[in-house]
Design an enzyme around this catalytic site. Structure first.
Site, PDB file in Angstrom:
ATOM      1  N   GLU A 101     -11.897  34.040   4.688  1.00 11.01           N
ATOM      2  CA  GLU A 101     -11.637  32.797   3.956  1.00 11.01           C
ATOM      3  C   GLU A 101     -11.999  33.017   2.497  1.00 11.01           C
ATOM      4  OE1 GLU A 101     -11.259  29.319   2.194  1.00 11.01           O
ATOM      5  OE2 GLU A 101     -10.529  29.581   4.253  1.00 11.01           O
ATOM      6  N   CYS A 159      -6.419  -1.795   7.581  1.00 15.46           N
ATOM      7  CA  CYS A 159      -5.664  -0.539   7.666  1.00 15.46           C
ATOM      8  C   CYS A 159      -5.554  -0.067   9.117  1.00 15.46           C
ATOM      9  CB  CYS A 159      -6.360   0.529   6.824  1.00 15.46           C
ATOM     10  SG  CYS A 159      -5.597   2.166   6.894  1.00 15.46           S
ATOM     11  N   CYS A 190       0.837  -1.206   0.000  1.00 21.92           N
ATOM     12  CA  CYS A 190       0.000   0.000   0.000  1.00 21.92           C
ATOM     13  C   CYS A 190       0.869   1.253   0.000  1.00 21.92           C
ATOM     14  CB  CYS A 190      -0.904  -0.016   1.240  1.00 21.92           C
ATOM     15  SG  CYS A 190      -1.854   1.495   1.491  1.00 21.92           S
ATOM     16  N   CYS A 203       0.995  23.570   7.386  1.00 21.33           N
ATOM     17  CA  CYS A 203       1.144  22.163   6.985  1.00 21.33           C
ATOM     18  C   CYS A 203       2.360  21.983   6.083  1.00 21.33           C
ATOM     19  CB  CYS A 203      -0.117  21.673   6.278  1.00 21.33           C
ATOM     20  SG  CYS A 203      -0.545  22.609   4.790  1.00 21.33           S
ATOM     21  N   CYS A 234       1.146   4.815   3.550  1.00 30.40           N
ATOM     22  CA  CYS A 234       2.108   5.176   4.600  1.00 30.40           C
ATOM     23  C   CYS A 234       3.528   5.030   4.064  1.00 30.40           C
ATOM     24  CB  CYS A 234       1.935   4.275   5.829  1.00 30.40           C
ATOM     25  SG  CYS A 234       0.342   4.442   6.665  1.00 30.40           S
TER      26      CYS A 234
END
Length: 409
Positions: free
Chosen positions: A288, A141, A64, A362, A67
């Site tokens: 915003e 998962c 997968c 982020c 990750c």
């Protein structure tokens, strides 16, 4: 096969050997063999494993692509993510206090994007494989919340109903207090029969809302998301923090930075992640770019009890940042921009005397660039709280405290 030694991890979580050459699923200090393809090493075999290497907790890890770092122990990943922030700051000549990282627990992601395609026997949903377009089923998962994992069956049902043979569906599944909120893209064009079929699926599978190519085709009940106990109904596909733990960690940092302020401006406010909770003790002006998110924020404020005044404004802060005169009454400013950062807005913030700034990011690289502008203008970067709500990935988030020159001492 040539031998290589992994020197460090790159920003995407791959091991880096001299070259630079990138080798996924490797760790610093490991000796490996591999074949060079451009800047990548393929067919990698680890000859001398690192003492930080562990057995991945999820059986799907090797196939997968969801990750990147399950092969490293938790303490290593935590230290590496803090170091990613440190190195981004050092590249801009900055130093500060880096607080211990806050890491979200396993199986806590409340949102995931599944790929789903039709097959000869029915349908298949899951995540894309590592560096591949292949879809890998992930029934066990360890990343997403169990309710989100249930969305795989929803995705398969939707693929059977409305996926083309050539293109997989993209199915975004979000948990809410009233059921799953599902948004689909890359499906067949909507027509009468498909709308009826999708509405039936929404009802049969107990979804709160089903959106198809930006059109809400069915809603059993409005999807309700709680922001620190304040209910909102976000628009389809709206930005939300990935885990409740991560949201709480970032909010705690923002509250600490803005403590005592009675007038706050929240820039890149989204649906009110910070604006609404901060309105328990302060008047807030939320700005915003997406009008539909501002509408959700405003409706949430109007329905809540005990909040102080929240005014709101739909405005593109990249093209029309707030100017110093518009911010002069604010005792604290919060900004939570997308990955590109807030270059234009920070240039205006640097001209203000705003006592305190809480910057949520982020992307450590764009944050460090913006932080340097504020520091050069006289602000102090007091501390950074690193937050890992994208466990086992290379993604890093943070909240940072800035104070104006006249606040020192």
């Amino acid at each position: 096969m040539t031998e290589f030694v992994i020197k460090h991890l790159g920003v995407e979580g791959d091991g880096v050997a001299n070259g630079p050459l990138f080798a996924p699923l490797t760790l610093p200090g490991e000796t490996i063999t591999g074949q060079v393809h451009g800047s990548a090493l393929q067919d990698v075999k680890v000859l001398t494993p690192s003492d930080r290497r562990v057995a991945p907790p999820c059986r799907h890890f090797k196939s997968c692509g969801g990750c990147q770092l399950q092969h490293a122990d938790d303490d290593f990943v935590a230290a590496w993510k803090v170091d990613v922030v440190r190195r981004a700051l050092e590249a801009q000549g900055l130093e500060t206090v880096l607080r211990p990282i806050q890491t979200s627990p396993a199986q806590s992601r409340r949102r995931a994007g599944f790929a789903a395609r039709r097959t000869k026997k029915g349908a298949l949903a899951g995540f894309h494989g590592r560096a591949s377009d292949t879809i890998v089923a992930i029934p066990d998962c360890k990343l997403v919340a169990p309710e989100v994992l249930n969305g795989m069956q929803v995705a398969e049902t939707l693929a059977t109903a409305g996926a083309s043979r050539k293109t997989p569906l993209s199915v975004m599944v979000t948990t809410t207090k009233t059921g799953l909120d599902v948004a689909v893209s890359n499906g067949k064009p909507l027509d009468g029969p498909l709308r009826q079929h999708l509405a039936a699926i929404c009802d049969q599978m107990g979804l709160a809302r089903l959106t198809w190519a930006d059109e809400v085709v069915a809603m059993r009940t409005p999807p309700v998301h709680a922001l620190d106990g304040i209910d909102i109904t976000p628009p389809p596909g709206a930005f939300l923090q990935a885990t409740a733990h991560g949201e709480a960690a970032l909010l705690a940092a923002v509250r600490e930075i803005t403590e005592g302020a009675t007038r706050i401006i929240d820039l890149f406010a989204g649906c009110g992640t910070f604006a609404l909770p901060l309105a328990r003790t302060a008047e807030v002006h939320a700005v915003e770019g997406a009008p539909e998110m501002i509408a959700a924020l405003d409706q949430g404020w109007r329905k809540a009890d005990g909040l102080k005044t929240v005014t709101s404004e739909a405005r593109d802060l990249f093209r029309r940042p707030l100017l110093p005169d518009e911010m002069r009454k604010a005792q604290a400013i919060v900004l939570d921009p997308p990955r590109a950062g807030a270059e234009a807005q920070v240039a205006e913030l640097a001209k203000t005397t705003t006592p305190r700034i809480a910057y949520v990011s982020c992307n450590p690289v764009s944050f460090a660039r913006d932080a340097q502008v504020l520091v050069n203008a006289g602000f102090t970067l007091d501390w950074v709280q690193v937050v890992d709500q994208f466990r086992w990935s290379a993604h890093v988030e943070l909240a940072a405290s800035f104070t104006a020159p006249h606040m020192r001492g």
